[in-house]
Design an enzyme around this catalytic site. Sequence first.
Site, PDB file in Angstrom:
ATOM      1  CB  CYS A   1       6.312  24.628  11.505  1.00 38.13           C
ATOM      2  SG  CYS A   1       5.483  23.291  12.381  1.00 38.13           S
TER       3      CYS A   1
ATOM      4  NE  ARG B   1       7.692  26.867  14.491  1.00 40.24           N
ATOM      5  CZ  ARG B   1       8.850  26.875  13.864  1.00 40.24           C
ATOM      6  NH1 ARG B   1       9.390  28.032  13.514  1.00 40.24           N
ATOM      7  NH2 ARG B   1       9.480  25.741  13.596  1.00 40.24           N
TER       8      ARG B   1
ATOM      9  CG  ASP C   1      11.127  25.859  17.183  1.00 41.37           C
ATOM     10  OD1 ASP C   1      10.195  25.526  17.939  1.00 41.37           O
ATOM     11  OD2 ASP C   1      11.963  25.056  16.735  1.00 41.37           O
TER      12      ASP C   1
HETATM   13  P1  4NP Z   1       7.374  23.182  15.336  1.00 41.82           P
HETATM   14  O1  4NP Z   1       8.278  23.076  16.658  1.00 41.82           O
HETATM   15  O2  4NP Z   1       8.330  23.166  14.154  1.00 41.82           O
HETATM   16  O3  4NP Z   1       6.706  24.499  15.481  1.00 41.82           O
HETATM   17  O4  4NP Z   1       6.423  22.011  15.343  1.00 41.82           O
HETATM   18  C1  4NP Z   1       9.215  22.062  16.863  1.00 41.82           C
HETATM   19  C2  4NP Z   1       8.796  20.828  17.293  1.00 41.82           C
HETATM   20  C3  4NP Z   1       9.744  19.834  17.533  1.00 41.82           C
HETATM   21  C4  4NP Z   1      11.090  20.109  17.365  1.00 41.82           C
HETATM   22  C5  4NP Z   1      11.495  21.347  16.936  1.00 41.82           C
HETATM   23  C6  4NP Z   1      10.557  22.325  16.680  1.00 41.82           C
HETATM   24  N1  4NP Z   1      12.062  19.112  17.663  1.00 41.82           N
HETATM   25  O5  4NP Z   1      13.259  19.405  17.578  1.00 41.82           O
HETATM   26  O6  4NP Z   1      11.690  17.959  17.971  1.00 41.82           O
END
Ligand code: 4NP
Length: 165
Positions: free
Chosen positions: A10, A16, A127
């Site tokens: 991800c 995710r 997300d």
């Molecule tokens: P992930 O979610 O891609 O599912 O781990 C996110 C975690 C952090 C961020 C964005 C999405 N961020 O912008 O820091």
Amino acid sequence: MEPSRLLFVCLGNICRSPAAEGVFLHHLQQRDLEQAFAVDSAGTGSWHAGQPADARMRAAASGRGIHLPSRARQIVAADLDHFDHILTMDDENLAAVQAMARGRQPRALIRPITQHCRSQRVREVPDPYYGGADGFERVLDLLEDACTGLLEDLLASKPPWTTER
Ligand code: 4NP
């Protein structure tokens, strides 16, 4: 037999893809298949490297009896030749991994994890980072469906997926 190597990807590797890794591991444990697979997760970004999964994601998973063991790391080019399957969560992750693969003949088959869903009809795992608790439950609902189908498809060894490069 060599274990089949799976990498879940991800953006941040704290919500995710750690959840996908944990859900898939949970399925393996329930079916005593842990020896048959080696699983890991990574992010296309590096901001959260070294961190455990987001506390909200861990709490939601824990509510379903699922442990998330991952520590965040960024995907590297070598992953494309180490893993057999790379499962991405959304269009942006897919494009980023495809860009890394461009001009190479990677070992890994790269595709969205939602290709393995049986009951949910979606293209992306949304997300949940900036939303509420229901977003984390939605991620787990999707991943339970996708990981059930993924394991069935891998055990059947009849690839119903299309490889997107
Ligand atoms: P992930 O979610 O891609 O599912 O781990 C996110 C975690 C952090 C961020 C964005 C999405 N961020 O912008 O820091």
